[in-house]
Structures are given as C-alpha cells and as structure tokens.
Enzyme design. Structure first.
Site, PDB file in Angstrom:
ATOM      1  N   GLY A   1       0.776  -1.238   0.000  1.00 45.49           N
ATOM      2  CA  GLY A   1       0.000   0.000   0.000  1.00 45.49           C
ATOM      3  C   GLY A   1       0.801   1.279   0.000  1.00 45.49           C
ATOM      4  O   GLY A   1       1.899   1.372  -0.572  1.00 45.49           O
TER       5      GLY A   1
ATOM      6  N   HIS B   1     -38.547   5.335 -14.067  1.00 43.33           N
ATOM      7  CA  HIS B   1     -39.001   6.676 -13.701  1.00 43.33           C
ATOM      8  C   HIS B   1     -39.765   6.610 -12.387  1.00 43.33           C
ATOM      9  O   HIS B   1     -40.564   5.695 -12.209  1.00 43.33           O
ATOM     10  CB  HIS B   1     -39.917   7.236 -14.794  1.00 43.33           C
ATOM     11  CG  HIS B   1     -40.488   8.568 -14.431  1.00 43.33           C
ATOM     12  ND1 HIS B   1     -39.744   9.724 -14.479  1.00 43.33           N
ATOM     13  CD2 HIS B   1     -41.724   8.919 -13.974  1.00 43.33           C
ATOM     14  CE1 HIS B   1     -40.498  10.745 -14.092  1.00 43.33           C
ATOM     15  NE2 HIS B   1     -41.708  10.288 -13.772  1.00 43.33           N
TER      16      HIS B   1
HETATM   17  P1  FAD Z   1      -3.347  -0.660   1.816  1.00 45.36           P
HETATM   18  O1  FAD Z   1      -4.807  -0.605   2.019  1.00 45.36           O
HETATM   19  O2  FAD Z   1      -2.554   0.528   2.179  1.00 45.36           O
HETATM   20  O3  FAD Z   1      -2.846  -1.911   2.656  1.00 45.36           O
HETATM   21  C1  FAD Z   1      -1.505  -2.218   2.793  1.00 45.36           C
HETATM   22  C2  FAD Z   1      -1.337  -3.084   4.025  1.00 45.36           C
HETATM   23  O4  FAD Z   1      -0.024  -3.589   4.048  1.00 45.36           O
HETATM   24  C3  FAD Z   1      -1.494  -2.322   5.338  1.00 45.36           C
HETATM   25  O5  FAD Z   1      -2.402  -2.996   6.170  1.00 45.36           O
HETATM   26  C4  FAD Z   1      -0.088  -2.314   5.950  1.00 45.36           C
HETATM   27  O6  FAD Z   1      -0.108  -2.354   7.354  1.00 45.36           O
HETATM   28  C5  FAD Z   1       0.472  -3.600   5.369  1.00 45.36           C
HETATM   29  N1  FAD Z   1       1.931  -3.626   5.293  1.00 45.36           N
HETATM   30  C6  FAD Z   1       2.769  -2.699   4.763  1.00 45.36           C
HETATM   31  N2  FAD Z   1       4.041  -3.107   4.828  1.00 45.36           N
HETATM   32  C7  FAD Z   1       4.017  -4.329   5.423  1.00 45.36           C
HETATM   33  C8  FAD Z   1       5.017  -5.266   5.770  1.00 45.36           C
HETATM   34  N3  FAD Z   1       6.310  -5.059   5.501  1.00 45.36           N
HETATM   35  N4  FAD Z   1       4.622  -6.394   6.384  1.00 45.36           N
HETATM   36  C9  FAD Z   1       3.321  -6.635   6.653  1.00 45.36           C
HETATM   37  N5  FAD Z   1       2.331  -5.788   6.340  1.00 45.36           N
HETATM   38  C10 FAD Z   1       2.669  -4.649   5.722  1.00 45.36           C
HETATM   39  N6  FAD Z   1     -10.082   4.487  -2.098  1.00 45.36           N
HETATM   40  C11 FAD Z   1     -11.271   4.244  -2.682  1.00 45.36           C
HETATM   41  O7  FAD Z   1     -11.330   3.515  -3.670  1.00 45.36           O
HETATM   42  N7  FAD Z   1     -12.425   4.786  -2.181  1.00 45.36           N
HETATM   43  C12 FAD Z   1     -12.425   5.597  -1.098  1.00 45.36           C
HETATM   44  O8  FAD Z   1     -13.483   6.066  -0.678  1.00 45.36           O
HETATM   45  C13 FAD Z   1     -11.184   5.884  -0.478  1.00 45.36           C
HETATM   46  N8  FAD Z   1     -11.132   6.684   0.603  1.00 45.36           N
HETATM   47  C14 FAD Z   1      -9.924   6.927   1.203  1.00 45.36           C
HETATM   48  C15 FAD Z   1      -9.902   7.775   2.296  1.00 45.36           C
HETATM   49  C16 FAD Z   1      -8.711   8.059   2.922  1.00 45.36           C
HETATM   50  C17 FAD Z   1      -8.697   8.986   4.099  1.00 45.36           C
HETATM   51  C18 FAD Z   1      -7.503   7.449   2.452  1.00 45.36           C
HETATM   52  C19 FAD Z   1      -6.207   7.715   3.139  1.00 45.36           C
HETATM   53  C20 FAD Z   1      -7.527   6.603   1.360  1.00 45.36           C
HETATM   54  C21 FAD Z   1      -8.736   6.344   0.715  1.00 45.36           C
HETATM   55  N9  FAD Z   1      -8.805   5.522  -0.404  1.00 45.36           N
HETATM   56  C22 FAD Z   1     -10.014   5.288  -1.013  1.00 45.36           C
HETATM   57  C23 FAD Z   1      -7.602   4.875  -0.971  1.00 45.36           C
HETATM   58  C24 FAD Z   1      -7.527   3.401  -0.510  1.00 45.36           C
HETATM   59  O9  FAD Z   1      -7.500   3.363   0.886  1.00 45.36           O
HETATM   60  C25 FAD Z   1      -6.280   2.749  -1.094  1.00 45.36           C
HETATM   61  O10 FAD Z   1      -6.246   2.906  -2.485  1.00 45.36           O
HETATM   62  C26 FAD Z   1      -6.268   1.249  -0.769  1.00 45.36           C
HETATM   63  O11 FAD Z   1      -6.317   1.032   0.618  1.00 45.36           O
HETATM   64  C27 FAD Z   1      -5.038   0.581  -1.361  1.00 45.36           C
HETATM   65  O12 FAD Z   1      -5.061  -0.766  -1.056  1.00 45.36           O
HETATM   66  P2  FAD Z   1      -3.721  -1.625  -0.929  1.00 45.36           P
HETATM   67  O13 FAD Z   1      -4.192  -3.015  -0.624  1.00 45.36           O
HETATM   68  O14 FAD Z   1      -2.865  -1.395  -2.089  1.00 45.36           O
HETATM   69  O15 FAD Z   1      -2.944  -1.020   0.325  1.00 45.36           O
END
Ligand code: FAD
Ligand code: NAI
Length: 466
Positions: free
Chosen positions: A144, A445
């Site tokens: 992420g 509608h």
């Molecule tokens: P993430 O959700 O960031 O998850 C990554 C995970 O990896 C985390 O739990 C982290 O702890 C874990 N991790 C990292 N490094 C390690 C490691 N070395 N070992 C073990 N675990 C690790 N997107 C939308 O589509 N709609 C929305 O309404 C929306 N609202 C948002 C609101 C806010 C305030 C924010 C900040 C973001 C929002 N987003 C939204 C964006 C969305 O949250 C991200 O695009 C999404 O979470 C990305 O998913 P991901 O699985 O790539 O990473």
C-alpha cells in the site's frame, strides 16, 4: 510444506488476492504488520471517512433541509464522541469481516512485519520481536501507501494532522486549514465544515481535483463554495508556526511572491500519498522501483525478480481500493496460470462529498490531447423530476462520446448518488457501448438515472426533457 503464495499486506489488494488464490486451490498465507486486517482502506481510509461523511451529511440535512420537507426536529445537536463511536463500530465490523473471510477460505495469517529475505522466503517479525521464516513459491507485495509529507510541516496527528488524525479529532476546530484540494481535502474538509468548522483549502494548482474534467471541477468548486468551503488556489503552505494557541500557516503564491499568514486550529496535510515499501528488503533482493518509489511491474504484475509480484497503491496507477482489488484478483489468476486482466480505461473514481462527483473514462482535456474528436451530451439535475422533488438539483451528467463511432469514452456525474450511478456507465463502457445504447436502454421513472439516459440522448442532440 511451502506455501504456493504469500501476500504481504492485507488491504483491499492483499486480502482479495489471497481469497482469489485460495479459491483457485492455492495454499495461501497473508502477512500483516498491523493489529487488524483491511489496510488503509478499512482502518483509516475509505470506511471511516465514509462513515463520517454519511453521518455529517445527515446532520447537515437535519439542520438545513428537514424543515423544508415538513419535518420539525429543531436544531440538531452534535455528539461528536458518539459520532466517532459510530464510525469506529463501522470499521470494527468491516475489519472483522475480512478476518472471517480469510478464515473461511483457509488462509493462514501472520501478524508481523514481512521482509523478503530471498525469492521464495518471507521473514515475519512479530511486534514482540520473534522472527520466523516462511517458504513459498510466489510472493505478492501489497503493502500500500503512506501519507506524503510537506517539507517543513511536521505532522503530530493532533493539531497538524494527516487524514488519519482528521478522522479522530476530539473537537470541531473553529478553523480548519486544509493543504491540498484533492480527494481527501474535499471529503474531510466537507465533514468538518458540516460539523461547524470554518474550512479554508489551500491548493498549489489553479484548480481543484487535478486530473478531473476541468468543466466539472469548476462547477464542483462553485457548489462547495456555496456550502462554505473557501479556496485559495495557486498557493502553497511553506511552514506552520505551532508556538501559539492558534497555528499560523505561511501561505505563498505558488509562483513565489509575498507571503501571508493564515491562522487555524488544525491543519490537515492532504497533498497525496506515497508507496510504502519500508522494511520490505526490496533493495536486498533487487526488486526494481521507479523514481517515485513505486514497485515496477510488467503487464502481468511481475517484478524484475522471478516469483515476486506487486499490486495496489505500491505500484503505478490510481490509488483506489477497487483498483487494488481488481489487481489482486488478476494477479492471483495469473499465478494460477489463468489470464487475469485489469482494464485501466474503465476504473471509476468517486469523491463522496455532497453532491458526489463520479467519473469513469476520459476527460475533455485528455481527449483533446489525444486528438480524438468527441460529442458532449450534458443533462442538468434541475431538469430531472426525482432530483427536483428531492430538492437535490445541483450538478449534471456529462457523457463524452466518440464523434465518429458514438462509443462512450468518458462519463462524469456531479450529483446526488453519483457514486452508485457511475456503475451503469462503467458496465456500458466495459461492453463498448455507444451513447445511443445507453439512450435506448429503458431507465426507471422517476429516478436520478434518467439523467444518464438524457445525457446520452443529448450526445445525439435529442434530449427530451431539456
Ligand atoms: P493498503 O490498504 O494501504 O494496505 C496495505 C497493508 O499492508 C497495510 O495494512 C499495511 O499495514 C500492510 N503492510 C505494509 N508493509 C508491510 C510489511 N512489511 N509487512 C506486513 N504488512 C505490511 N479508495 C477508494 O477507492 N475509495 C475511497 O473512498 C477511499 N477513501 C480513502 C480515504 C482516505 C482517508 C484514504 C487515506 C484513502 C482512501 N482511499 C479510497 C484509498 C484506498 O484506501 C487505497 O487505495 C487502498 O487502501 C489501497 O489498497 P492496498 O491493498 O494497495 O494497500
Ligand atoms: P490527491 O492527489 O487527490 O490530491 C492532492 C492535492 O494536493 C492535489 O490537488 C495537489 O495539487 C495538491 N498539492 C500537492 N502539493 C501541494 C502543496 N505543497 N501545497 C498545496 N497543495 C498541494 O491526494 P489526497 O487528497 O491526499 O489523497 C491521496 C490518495 O488517496 C488519492 O490518490 C486518492 O486516490 C486516494 N483517496 C481516494 C478517495 C476516494 O476514492 N473517494 C478518498 C480519499 C483518498
């Protein structure tokens, strides 16, 4: 016995990937460093922000609109602690849902920080310090993103906050200064505006929401201004003085020039997010990153190191939960020998303010730049019966269709429930629909979706209700 797949990170990308891989018969493990599953989205992103947007919207409606509909409730009173509890319970239910799904799909989970010790080897370091090494055939990096920092402005998550701190403020600030008129600035700015804060948004560019269709963004800005958000465009915050009771932000024109001071009780830094790869050991195993720190992948989500893949916010593309999820499914299918694929031309993007702004496909600016000629079909909600009777007439639907083939290239909806309505446009585009296909599809509608049909008719210059 080694795992077939270890997914590092349990956000929407990681946990969905793990479930799909398990469905396909793989032996799967997920490694998550945080106490709960679900990543940014469920814990400090999509879910808590939408809970606060929902509650604050109803609070606002109760004060502003109920009377007009003959509902007398008096002035609504805010119980912020209870609103935060409502939000936290929503998060709790969602993260427990992920834990349930992982268990149901017989996916092993390890709590701790994951490091790729070598291809096929993931080292997990628990919070207490003990380390174990897991063997696996494939690894998916789904770690992420993290908050982008503003040089000279230190986030303490109390007075100078990122989105994470802005979701847990203990009282409504008198004045909230938001740095960045992107999605987070507008969504969380809206929340605190509705709950009573004065909100000033400072944006570096000369427009809000860069990348969105400019005409739509300008209309959106006007609507938000009417709600009380004020914007200072082409400006940058260069420092925040925290010494006094009030924060004093130094704001300069983006192009340079005389600085001014804007006071505030809380400053929200919302200038984007950056890929998170800290502690993963990518340098040691030689996984390539680009100049913005994103893991470089090929068309099959494979990094340059065999057996290591990456998805979600940590790679290029829009930082959206549903994009991460779809990549999770695709990479699991690819690892299983199937033909997983994500169509990046049809990824909806929604800003959950009121009204919502939902878009899919190209903006006018992008089409012009690509030299594609197009027709514009636009239909305002003031001419939609349901929107009129609901007193929710701000905004419009705009459809951009190829001038030669009539194929739908972009749909932009600024209006109530736009986030749900955009799904129709996404399905149509996925099937290669022409504007006429939408126009000839019977829409119920009275619904707001009739505005989508009318915009499609308008692209052929034959709108009925305008
Ligand atoms: P993430 O959700 O960031 O998850 C990554 C995970 O990896 C985390 O739990 C982290 O702890 C874990 N991790 C990292 N490094 C390690 C490691 N070395 N070992 C073990 N675990 C690790 N997107 C939308 O589509 N709609 C929305 O309404 C929306 N609202 C948002 C609101 C806010 C305030 C924010 C900040 C973001 C929002 N987003 C939204 C964006 C969305 O949250 C991200 O695009 C999404 O979470 C990305 O998913 P991901 O699985 O790539 O990473
Ligand atoms: P963003 O990229 O959406 O917006 C950042 C804004 O800050 C831009 O307008 C940019 O021009 C401006 N900016 C950059 N540097 C600046 C500076 N020094 N001074 C003033 N302005 C500056 O990023 P945001 O809002 O932080 O959101 C991060 C990510 O989270 C987004 O990529 C988004 O995809 C995702 N997200 C999605 C949501 C949704 O889908 N509804 C909700 C919230 C976040």
């Amino acid at each position: 016995m080694p795992y077939d797949l270890i997914v590092i990170g349990s956000g929407p990308g990681g946990y969905v990937c793990a479930i799909r891989a398990a469905q396909l018969g793989m032996k799967v493990a997920v490694v998550e460093k945080d106490k709960t599953f679900g990543g940014t989205c469920l814990n400090v992103g999509c879910i808590p922000s939408k809970a606060l947007l929902h509650a604050s919207e109803l609070f606002d409606e109760a004060g502003e609109k109920f009377g007009k509909m003959g509902i007398k409730v008096g002035a609504p009173k805010l119980d912020l602690a209870a609103m935060m509890k409502f939000k936290d319970e929503g998060v709790d239910g969602n993260v427990k849902g992920v834990a349930f799904l992982l268990k149901k799909n017989k996916i092993d989970s390890f709590q701790g920080s994951g490091r790729i010790a070598a291809p096929g080897k993931v080292e997990v370091k628990a919070a207490a310090g003990e380390t174990q090494t897991l063997d696996t055939k494939s690894i998916v990096i789904a770690t992420g993103s993290d908050v982008a920092r503003l040089r000279g402005v230190e986030i303490d998550e109390k007075r100078i906050v990122s989105s994470t701190g802005a979701l847990v403020l203990e009282k409504v600030p008198e004045r909230l200064l938001v740095v960045g008129a992107g999605v987070i600035g507008l969504e969380l700015g809206s929340v605190w505006r509705r709950l009573g804060a004065e909100v000033v948004v400072v944006e570096f560019l000369d427009r809000i929401l860069p990348g969105t269709d400019l005409d739509v963004a300008k209309n959106f800005q006007r609507i938000l201004q009417k709600q009380g958000l004020s914007f200072k465009l082409s400006s940058k915050v260069t420092g925040v003085d925290t010494s006094g009771k009030k924060l004093k932000a130094t704001v300069e024109p983006a192009a340079g020039g005389a600085a001014e001071t804007i006071e505030g009780d809380v400053v929200l830094v919302a200038i984007g997010r950056v890929p998170f790869t800290e502690g993963l050991g990518l340098e040691d195993v030689g996984v390539q990153k680009d100049n913005r720190g994103r893991v470089v992948i090929d068309a099959h989500f494979a990094t340059n190191v065999p057996g290591i893949y990456a998805i979600g916010d940590v790679i290029a593309g829009p930082m959206l939960a549903h994009k991460a999820e779809d990549e999770g499914v695709a990479v699991a299918e690819i690892i299983a020998g199937q033909a997983g694929h994500v169509n990046y031309d049809v990824i909806p993007n929604v800003v959950y303010t009121f009204p919502e702004l939902a878009t899919v496909g190209k903006s006018e600016e992008e089409l012009k730049e690509a030299g594609i000629t197009y027709n514009v079909g636009k239909f305002p909600f003031t001419a939609n019966g349901r929107a009129k009777v609901n007193l929710q007439t701000e905004g419009f639907v705009k459809i951009l269709a190829d001038a030669k083939s009539d194929r739908v290239l972009g749909v932009h909806i600024l209006g109530p429930d736009a986030g749900n309505m955009i799904a129709e446009a996404a399905v149509a585009m996925e099937f290669g629909a022409a504007a006429e296909d939408i126009a000839r599809t019977c829409h119920a509608h009275p619904t707001l979706t009739e505005a989508v049909k009318e915009a499609a008719l308008a692209a052929g210059k034959r709108s009925i209700h305008m």
